[in-house]
Design an enzyme around this catalytic site. Structure first.
Site, PDB file in Angstrom:
ATOM      1  N   HIS A   6       0.835  -1.208   0.000  1.00 11.18           N
ATOM      2  CA  HIS A   6       0.000   0.000   0.000  1.00 11.18           C
ATOM      3  C   HIS A   6       0.861   1.245   0.000  1.00 11.18           C
ATOM      4  O   HIS A   6       0.584   2.213  -0.697  1.00 11.18           O
ATOM      5  CB  HIS A   6      -0.881   0.030   1.248  1.00 11.18           C
ATOM      6  CG  HIS A   6      -2.121  -0.777   1.102  1.00 11.18           C
ATOM      7  ND1 HIS A   6      -3.063  -0.497   0.154  1.00 11.18           N
ATOM      8  CD2 HIS A   6      -2.565  -1.850   1.777  1.00 11.18           C
ATOM      9  CE1 HIS A   6      -4.040  -1.366   0.244  1.00 11.18           C
ATOM     10  NE2 HIS A   6      -3.764  -2.213   1.220  1.00 11.18           N
ATOM     11  N   CYS A  29       2.544  -4.856 -18.075  1.00 12.27           N
ATOM     12  CA  CYS A  29       1.591  -3.977 -17.382  1.00 12.27           C
ATOM     13  C   CYS A  29       1.691  -4.111 -15.868  1.00 12.27           C
ATOM     14  O   CYS A  29       0.903  -3.530 -15.137  1.00 12.27           O
ATOM     15  CB  CYS A  29       0.165  -4.237 -17.840  1.00 12.27           C
ATOM     16  SG  CYS A  29      -0.419  -5.888 -17.456  1.00 12.27           S
TER      17      CYS A  29
HETATM   18  C1  PEP Z   1       0.272  -8.160 -12.432  1.00  7.35           C
HETATM   19  O1  PEP Z   1       0.059  -9.211 -11.819  1.00  7.35           O
HETATM   20  O2  PEP Z   1       1.410  -7.726 -12.675  1.00  7.35           O
HETATM   21  C2  PEP Z   1      -0.863  -7.333 -12.878  1.00  7.35           C
HETATM   22  C3  PEP Z   1      -0.679  -6.307 -13.687  1.00  7.35           C
HETATM   23  O3  PEP Z   1      -2.082  -7.649 -12.400  1.00  7.35           O
HETATM   24  P1  PEP Z   1      -2.565  -7.270 -10.897  1.00  7.35           P
HETATM   25  O4  PEP Z   1      -1.501  -6.446 -10.253  1.00  7.35           O
HETATM   26  O5  PEP Z   1      -3.849  -6.554 -11.054  1.00  7.35           O
HETATM   27  O6  PEP Z   1      -2.712  -8.636 -10.291  1.00  7.35           O
END
Ligand code: PEP
Ligand code: MG
Length: 570
Positions: free
Chosen positions: A203, A500
């Site tokens: 967080h 991402c």
């Molecule tokens: C990840 O796992 O890197 C991702 C982009 O998805 P989340 O953080 O929403 O699990």
């Protein structure tokens, strides 16, 4: 002074001041006096005192009023905050109103316990429960303790725990910060943030990123830095220098501000200095986020986390409601790419209407695309809503599934997506998917690597565990190797492979990812300019050299140092 953590040697800067090292999270330099969160709330011990029967109703009312006061204060702060801060504060306020927790306290008061003792005991019951469940519930333990401390402070006339509001801009150092504390930070007073615990997806990190506050987590030796010392915190190098030479510190701050001013000039499109196009996209969760991203020169959306808008919903939203929400995001990017991720329910993002409630190990359970095994209609209705929204707008709608592990899953998903005239892709979050990236690309048109989960599953380390933050560090060479394997599959097949996860939010690591063959970087809006601007002054050859150097390192720190050197970043 010299502050040395157990097991962590403090380096020494040329002027002799101690340099503590940690995991860099948000670039930028902060210089100022150290402040720390107000002291821990003293919790009452159970000395066996029993409240007389005729006073128990009043004791119960005292508790209810205290819990309401705490919840109202947090809600008020949530109302004044935005984005992730508002969500975190609202979630903590929700816990202070949680019927399960409140009635556990009330039962104890009815049995004769004083309100403060009952609060401590009931909270402990939940801490034990969540700790026993393990994994994802670890974050909740911090919240429960935080709410416990606030209620006890209210009941016993102590100061509510929290971060100070210093007059002059200061650097906040802490063991760790409760989500509600981090969300309430005022960037005008707190210039930087360092914690002894925490990881890049904690967080603390998420909120610091949103506020654009220079931040370093997992800093060894931080506990020994006294309040009142002056520190220089460098969020790119991951260092905290104690009592640095003032002139040098100010020069570093000025240089960082000049660099920040250069970022303000970023307008996209993304690419390296020598013209290799790399899309710099945004991670968003709703229409408002998408509009902010467009204003920050994101070229599109690389990850729409559809589940985040539904975390508090008990029932599945209708197709029409979903379509309206997705259309709002598409409308912010006419003619541009918007990658919608289907619901990633489960584990760290439980959804009441989709998640199995009693899994022993939710991170390895029925989450992400796997939810469709039990409830295929949920996925199909969401795809209908995305197709409907795409039809009403003219964004380039791409759709990807989270937590794909096999070729068959990718093939099945692609069929459903293509049947609706949309472009299918899958996330690479599981090592098996990275290893079989080329086979997946026989069925889908693109891949997007979720480094947050891919590191969790590659290093077998809970992404929410502060104790294991060194393992889930996105610079782990083994993780980078899997990114490289995936990117190469994309290059062999001529298909785009993006990142991402949080790795894409680190400007230096962004260069390494591009050097590994990644074609788009998608990150929080506050990171877009930093990532885009860094790439714009870096040649693709330097990116490749940095990637090679990082892959050859044995640990995250060495990987980062090697990449910095290869990029000539000093
Ligand atoms: C990840 O796992 O890197 C991702 C982009 O998805 P989340 O953080 O929403 O699990
Ligand atoms: Mg993920």
């Amino acid at each position: 002074m010299s502050a040395t953590a157990p097991g962590t040697a403090a380096l020494s800067s040329p002027d002799g001041s101690a340099v503590l090292t940690g995991t860099p999270v948000v670039p930028g330099v902060a210089y100022g006096p150290v402040v720390r969160p107000s002291g821990a709330v003293r919790l009452p011990a159970d000395d066996g005192a029993v409240v007389a029967e005729e006073e128990r109703a009043a004791e119960r009312e005292r508790f209810t009023a205290a819990a309401e006061m705490v919840a109202d204060r947090l809600s008020e702060r949530a109302g004044a905050a935005t984005g992730a801060s508002a969500e975190v504060l609202a979630a903590t306020a929700g816990l202070a109103r949680d019927r399960g927790l409140l009635s556990a306290v009330e039962q104890r008061i009815d049995a004769g316990s004083p309100a403060a003792v009952a609060t401590v005991q009931a909270a402990q019951q939940f801490v034990d429960l969540f700790t026993g469940l393990g994994g994802v519930m670890a974050e909740r333990v911090t919240d429960v303790r935080d709410v416990r401390d606030r209620i006890v402070a209210q009941l016993t006339g102590q100061h509510e725990p929290g971060v100070p509001r210093p007059e002059a801009p200061s650097v906040l150092l802490a063991e760790d910060l409760a989500p509600a504390d981090t969300a309430g930070l005022d960037p005008a007073r707190i210039a930087g943030l360092g914690t002894r615990l925490g990881g890049t997806t904690s967080h603390t990190a998420i909120i610091a990123r949103q506020l654009g506050l220079p931040c370093v987590v997992a800093v060894g030796g931080l506990d020994d830095v006294p309040e009142g010392a002056t520190v220089l915190l460098d969020g790119e190098q991951g260092t905290v220098t104690v009592d640095p030479d003032p002139a040098e510190a100010r020069a570093r701050v000025d240089a960082a501000q000049a660099a920040a001013a250069a970022l303000a000039g970023y307008r996209g499109p993304g690419g390296t200095r020598d013209g290799l196009a790399v899309k710099v996209l945004a991670n968003v969760q709703d229409g408002a986020g998408a509009r902010t991203a467009a204003a920050a020169h994101a070229e599109g959306v690389g990850l729409l986390r559809t589940e985040l808008d539904f975390l508090s919903r008990t029932e599945e939203p209708s197709v029409e409601e979903q379509a309206r929400g997705y259309a709002e995001v598409f409308e912010a990017f006419p003619g541009r790419r918007v990658v919608v991720r289907t619901l990633d329910a489960g584990s760290d993002k439980p959804l009441a209407f989709a998640t199995m409630p009693d899994e022993a190990n939710p991170a390895l359970g029925v989450r992400g695309l796997r939810v469709a095994r039990r409830d295929p209609g949920l996925l199909e209705r969401q795809l209908d809503a995305i197709a409907e929204a795409a039809g009403r707008t003219d964004a380039e709608a791409w759709v990807m599934a989270p937590m794909v592990a096999t070729v068959a899953e990718a093939a099945g998903f692609a069929e459903l997506v293509r049947a609706r005239g949309l472009v299918p892709g899958v996330m690479i979050e599981v090592p098996s998917a990275a290893l079989h990236a080329e086979r997946l690309l026989r069925h889908v048109d693109f891949l997007s690597i979720g480094t947050n989960d891919l590191s969790q599953y590659t290093l077998a380390a809970d992404r929410l565990s502060a104790d294991l933050a060194d393992l889930t560090d996105p610079w782990q060479p083994a993780l980078l190797e899997l990114v490289g394997v995936t990117a190469e599959a994309g290059q062999r097949t001529g298909r785009p492979v993006g990142v991402c996860g949080e790795a894409a939010a680190d400007p230096l690591l962004g260069c390494v990812l591009v050097g590994l063959g990644i074609t788009s970087l998608s990150c929080a809006v506050s990171s877009i300019a930093g990532v885009g601007a860094r790439l714009a002054v870096t040649d693709s050859d330097a990116c490749r050299r940095a990637a090679e150097a990082a892959l050859g390192a044995d640990d995250p720190r060495a990987a980062r140092a090697a990449a910095r050197e290869a990029l000539g970043a000093g």
